[in-house]
Design an enzyme around this catalytic site. Structure first.
Site, mmCIF file in Angstrom:
data_model
loop_
_atom_site.group_PDB
_atom_site.id
_atom_site.type_symbol
_atom_site.label_atom_id
_atom_site.label_comp_id
_atom_site.label_asym_id
_atom_site.label_seq_id
_atom_site.Cartn_x
_atom_site.Cartn_y
_atom_site.Cartn_z
ATOM 1 N N CYS A 287 101.285 80.306 17.921
ATOM 2 C CA CYS A 287 101.374 81.673 17.424
ATOM 3 C C CYS A 287 102.420 81.796 16.330
ATOM 4 O O CYS A 287 103.462 81.142 16.368
ATOM 5 C CB CYS A 287 101.752 82.618 18.548
ATOM 6 S SG CYS A 287 100.580 82.612 19.894
ATOM 7 N N ARG B 272 100.374 76.570 11.446
ATOM 8 C CA ARG B 272 100.814 76.389 12.831
ATOM 9 C C ARG B 272 99.633 76.283 13.794
ATOM 10 O O ARG B 272 99.800 75.819 14.926
ATOM 11 C CB ARG B 272 101.711 77.563 13.246
ATOM 12 C CG ARG B 272 102.996 77.636 12.449
ATOM 13 C CD ARG B 272 103.697 78.954 12.677
ATOM 14 N NE ARG B 272 104.253 79.085 13.994
ATOM 15 C CZ ARG B 272 105.447 78.638 14.369
ATOM 16 N NH1 ARG B 272 106.215 78.030 13.499
ATOM 17 N NH2 ARG B 272 105.883 78.800 15.597
ATOM 18 N N TRP C 189 97.356 81.794 18.877
ATOM 19 C CA TRP C 189 96.743 80.576 19.397
ATOM 20 C C TRP C 189 96.531 80.852 20.888
ATOM 21 O O TRP C 189 97.487 80.979 21.651
ATOM 22 C CB TRP C 189 97.687 79.401 19.179
ATOM 23 C CG TRP C 189 97.096 78.053 19.504
ATOM 24 C CD1 TRP C 189 96.294 77.298 18.709
ATOM 25 C CD2 TRP C 189 97.306 77.295 20.699
ATOM 26 N NE1 TRP C 189 95.984 76.121 19.346
ATOM 27 C CE2 TRP C 189 96.593 76.087 20.571
ATOM 28 C CE3 TRP C 189 98.023 77.524 21.881
ATOM 29 C CZ2 TRP C 189 96.571 75.114 21.560
ATOM 30 C CZ3 TRP C 189 97.999 76.556 22.869
ATOM 31 C CH2 TRP C 189 97.277 75.357 22.700
ATOM 32 N N ASN D 107 105.292 85.457 20.652
ATOM 33 C CA ASN D 107 105.031 84.018 20.626
ATOM 34 C C ASN D 107 105.684 83.439 21.877
ATOM 35 O O ASN D 107 106.851 83.715 22.133
ATOM 36 C CB ASN D 107 105.649 83.425 19.348
ATOM 37 C CG ASN D 107 105.510 81.913 19.270
ATOM 38 O OD1 ASN D 107 104.811 81.306 20.082
ATOM 39 N ND2 ASN D 107 106.177 81.312 18.303
ATOM 40 N N GLY D 108 104.954 82.660 22.650
ATOM 41 C CA GLY D 108 105.521 82.078 23.877
ATOM 42 C C GLY D 108 104.633 82.398 25.063
ATOM 43 O O GLY D 108 103.471 82.791 24.891
ATOM 44 N N GLU E 13 98.407 55.414 17.449
ATOM 45 C CA GLU E 13 98.499 56.472 16.439
ATOM 46 C C GLU E 13 97.193 56.563 15.640
ATOM 47 O O GLU E 13 96.721 57.660 15.324
ATOM 48 C CB GLU E 13 99.704 56.210 15.524
ATOM 49 C CG GLU E 13 99.806 57.088 14.295
ATOM 50 C CD GLU E 13 99.936 58.589 14.556
ATOM 51 O OE1 GLU E 13 100.049 58.985 15.731
ATOM 52 O OE2 GLU E 13 99.879 59.372 13.603
ATOM 53 N N LYS F 124 95.064 59.973 15.446
ATOM 54 C CA LYS F 124 94.720 60.595 14.159
ATOM 55 C C LYS F 124 93.219 60.791 14.061
ATOM 56 O O LYS F 124 92.741 61.830 13.639
ATOM 57 C CB LYS F 124 95.219 59.684 13.050
ATOM 58 C CG LYS F 124 95.905 60.213 11.869
ATOM 59 C CD LYS F 124 97.206 60.905 11.923
ATOM 60 C CE LYS F 124 97.505 61.792 13.052
ATOM 61 N NZ LYS F 124 98.907 61.954 13.374
ATOM 62 N N GLU G 140 92.031 63.672 16.460
ATOM 63 C CA GLU G 140 92.403 65.053 16.120
ATOM 64 C C GLU G 140 91.733 65.556 14.858
ATOM 65 O O GLU G 140 91.428 66.730 14.764
ATOM 66 C CB GLU G 140 93.908 65.337 16.095
ATOM 67 C CG GLU G 140 94.825 64.383 15.564
ATOM 68 C CD GLU G 140 96.285 64.854 15.488
ATOM 69 O OE1 GLU G 140 96.657 65.941 15.939
ATOM 70 O OE2 GLU G 140 97.065 64.084 14.935
ATOM 71 N N HIS H 111 90.916 43.734 30.780
ATOM 72 C CA HIS H 111 91.175 44.270 32.127
ATOM 73 C C HIS H 111 90.415 45.578 32.380
ATOM 74 O O HIS H 111 90.730 46.303 33.311
ATOM 75 C CB HIS H 111 92.680 44.470 32.325
ATOM 76 C CG HIS H 111 93.442 43.182 32.194
ATOM 77 N ND1 HIS H 111 93.365 42.177 33.136
ATOM 78 C CD2 HIS H 111 94.241 42.702 31.195
ATOM 79 C CE1 HIS H 111 94.112 41.150 32.740
ATOM 80 N NE2 HIS H 111 94.644 41.449 31.561
ATOM 81 N N LYS I 147 100.309 73.283 14.913
ATOM 82 C CA LYS I 147 101.293 72.408 14.270
ATOM 83 C C LYS I 147 102.589 72.393 15.060
ATOM 84 O O LYS I 147 103.232 71.358 15.197
ATOM 85 C CB LYS I 147 101.543 72.912 12.842
ATOM 86 C CG LYS I 147 102.514 72.067 12.042
ATOM 87 C CD LYS I 147 101.893 70.750 11.667
ATOM 88 C CE LYS I 147 102.833 69.814 10.941
ATOM 89 N NZ LYS I 147 102.338 68.433 10.985
HETATM 90 O O1 M6R Z 1 106.776 68.743 15.977
HETATM 91 P P1 M6R Z 1 106.681 67.556 16.913
HETATM 92 O O2 M6R Z 1 106.882 66.271 16.213
HETATM 93 O O3 M6R Z 1 107.588 67.702 18.092
HETATM 94 O O4 M6R Z 1 105.201 67.601 17.450
HETATM 95 C C1 M6R Z 1 104.771 66.721 18.436
HETATM 96 C C2 M6R Z 1 103.262 66.695 18.516
HETATM 97 O O5 M6R Z 1 102.770 67.962 18.844
HETATM 98 C C3 M6R Z 1 102.625 66.233 17.194
HETATM 99 O O6 M6R Z 1 103.113 64.992 16.796
HETATM 100 C C4 M6R Z 1 101.112 66.167 17.341
HETATM 101 O O7 M6R Z 1 100.743 65.125 18.202
HETATM 102 C C5 M6R Z 1 100.463 66.019 15.965
HETATM 103 N N1 M6R Z 1 99.351 66.916 15.837
HETATM 104 C C6 M6R Z 1 99.992 64.660 15.695
HETATM 105 O O8 M6R Z 1 99.315 64.542 14.490
#
Ligand code: M6R
Length: 602
Positions: free
Chosen positions: A2, A27, A74, A98-99, A474, A478, A481, A497, A597
């Site tokens: 949010c 965000r 959100w 927000n929260g 990673e 990527k 997402e 395994h 974000k």
């Molecule tokens: O702002 P942060 O680095 O603490 O965020 C952590 C994760 O939410 C963030 O890395 C998330 O996994 C990304 N969308 C990855 O691309």
């Protein structure tokens, strides 16, 4: 997650509320809304989907009010809908939040008993009703908001607008970020200080328990005890959220291509060991154990750094996912323990919670944070900025590479402080990384070709060993997402395994293998996959390619470099791959579905 943007000015604010909300779009959100005061009464406009939809609704009958609050939601409690969108309204009061209000059910029940009529499924709607209830008993808005805050459990940032105080915005912060700014054109507040660009030059970052009153003539910030306070001032980065993607098709692509400069900036700023050690509140010679904590991509940077600390600096290190660490039973603290918390945003609720737990246990915390003025940057015992610059794309790219580079510098500084030899050779390898990353970026057409070949896949596997194992994880993160293709990362040696059962001719397997100490082991694992009909895309240096040319269907070549820095370089083709697969699948790569974000709820 949010986003809040609110403004009080001498002119109509609706357009600037929309502008502010657009700056917070990165965000992540699924509905948006604003409320303004129109001839003494609250007027609310909310829409589902992008801020453009809200903008169109606002344009069709532009509000004239010069005070207003805006929100991008959100969804947490209740689906994205016009009814669940913020602002929420009770008689004479509008609120954006927000929260999460953890005790909203009991608050809702109590307020219903007092006659409140709720129209949404959200936890947030209890807030305006609590404020309205306290005001009906004679409280002014600020007192009513503070009293409501005392009754709420959980984390929140709240901005309120009331009909009885038509010239003042009221705000309260506990756990979720809120920045307040004042300039020639009145006052404004936002979840991200950079969203205030153009409205203020500097922002005050509210701390937990703070409240703020904003009017056309100034801002008044009070702590939890109601005392007037000055808070940390953050210089607003005018270029941050206001600029576009500089000719690149998307922010994510721009951010991938910025990486050579980001690494160079880090290496110049933290070139000397003193520039690292001088920022610390502990001495690496006395450190006995390091706990690295983060979420998501930042956690994967932490996972690689764990190996580096053990291998290069000889310090026992462990890594933990922040959301798990927060609540797991812990062994007694040992003398010499330190922790490193890593976060792009510096506001990730789980990472902030983990940091608080570490601090309660008396463990010195080093924060590695990209967002200046964020909670972790302010509250960690010491802080090393990541210097990646604003990252707008939801998928973290340059922040990850910045985390790896800063961590690599810290590891080398720690090794030097502890008298280890060989540091200068590793440092020379690090200095060459920007050129190697540029070389990989020049190879983008080859990545686009591979992307084209895998875009119909239903799932993809990423494998690597040693330093390249976190990179495989990673790469998979990527890919899932941005492209919504089911992707998993595995340690190459672990495949037999269980996961090898997933191997078939339709599943691309991205194998990370470059010449180095574990190459032969990894090559055997890759051959095991090939023997079972797997479609292997090799991501490695030329020597690896030659050795595995008989089994690799396709290849993405990276320059040969020492094992230490290979993970940074091998990350780049996987970022480009995720980007191009998503774009070729026609997806919104900067704002993938369901993601935020800045994850400010736990
Ligand atoms: O702002 P942060 O680095 O603490 O965020 C952590 C994760 O939410 C963030 O890395 C998330 O996994 C990304 N969308 C990855 O691309």
């Amino acid at each position: 997650m949010c986003g809040i943007f609110a403004r009080v000015a001498a002119e109509p604010v609706a357009d600037t509320l929309i502008e502010g909300l657009k700056r917070l779009e990165y965000r992540g959100y699924d509905s948006a809304g604003i409320a303004t005061l129109e001839q003494g009464g609250i007027a609310r406009i909310c829409t589902v989907g992008k801020v453009e939809a809200l903008e169109a609704a606002v344009r069709s009958g532009p509000p004239k009010g010069s005070i207003g609050i805006g929100h991008t939601r959100w969804a947490t409690h209740g689906a994205p809908s016009e009814r669940n969108a913020h602002p929420h309204i009770a008689p004479g009061v509008a609120v954006v939040h927000n929260g999460i209000i953890e005790n909203h059910r009991e608050l809702r029940q109590g307020l219903s008993d007092l006659g409140a009529t709720f129209r949404s499924e959200t936890d947030s709607e209890v807030i305006p009703w609590m404020i309205s209830h306290h005001m009906a008993s004679g409280a002014k808005t600020m007192d009513a908001l503070r009293k409501a805050g005392e009754d709420m459990k959980g984390a929140f940032a709240v901005a309120a607008l009331t009909e009885s105080e038509p010239d003042t915005l009221h705000a309260l912060r506990r756990g979720s970020p809120l920045a307040v700014g004042f300039g020639d054109k009145g006052a404004a507040l936002a979840s991200d200080p950079n969203a205030l660009a153009g409205f203020a030059r500097e922002a005050f970052m509210l701390e937990d328990g703070d409240s703020a009153e904003l009017s056309r003539s100034g801002v008044d910030i009070r702590n939890a005890q109601g005392e007037k306070v000055h808070r940390q001032i953050v210089t607003i980065d005018d270029t941050a959220l206001t600029t576009g993607s500089d000719g690149y098709a998307h922010h994510m692509l721009k951010e991938i291509h910025e990486q050579p400069q980001v690494i160079q900036r880090i290496l110049s700023t933290y070139g000397s060991t003193g520039s690292i050690l001088g920022r610390l509140t502990f001495d690496f010679r006395r450190v006995t154990r390091i706990t690295l904590i983060a979420c998501g991509t930042s956690y994967l940077a932490a996972s690689l750094a764990r190996r580096w600390f053990q291998e290069i600096a000889g310090i026992a290190a462990e890594v933990a996912i922040a959301s798990e660490f927060r609540y797991e039973p812990l062994a007694p603290v040992q003398p010499g323990e330190i922790a490193i918390v890593i976060s792009q945003s510096g506001e990730t609720a789980d990472t902030v919670g983990a940091m608080h737990r570490l601090k309660e246990r008396g463990i010195p915390v080093l924060g590695l944070v990209n967002q200046a003025g964020s909670t972790i940057a302010r509250e960690a015992d010491c802080h090393i900025p990541l210097l990646a610059g604003p990252e707008i794309g939801v998928a973290s790219t340059k922040a990850f590479v910045a985390q790896l580079t800063v961590l690599a510098r810290i590891v080398l500084a720690a090794a030097q402080r502890r008298g280890h030899s060989g540091v200068s050779i590793l440092h020379s390898a690090l200095v060459r990384v920007p050129d190697s990353v540029s070389a990989v970026l020049h190879n983008e057409p080859a990545v686009m070709d591979v992307a084209q070949r895998v875009l119909q896949a239903r799932s993809a596997l990423f494998v690597g060993r040693g330093h390249l194992y976190p990179v495989a994880l990673e790469g998979a993160l990527k890919m899932k997402e941005t492209s919504y293709i089911h992707a998993e990362g595995f340690a190459a040696g672990e495949l037999k395994h269980g996961p090898i059962a997933l191997v078939d001719s339709t599943t691309p397997i991205f194998a990370l293998a470059s010449s180095g100490p574990l190459f032969e082991k990894c090559a055997s694992n890759i051959r095991e996959i090939a023997a079972r009909g797997g479609r292997i895309v090799l991501v490695g240096d030329r020597a690896a390619l030659l050795a595995l040319s008989d089994v690799a269907t396709h290849a993405l070549t990276v320059p040969h470099c020492p094992d230490f820095v290979q993970p940074i370089i091998s990350t780049i083709p996987l970022q480009l791959l995720a980007y191009h697969v998503a774009v070729q699948r026609g997806l919104d790569v900067d704002r993938p579905r369901n993601l935020a974000k800045s994850v400010t709820v736990e």
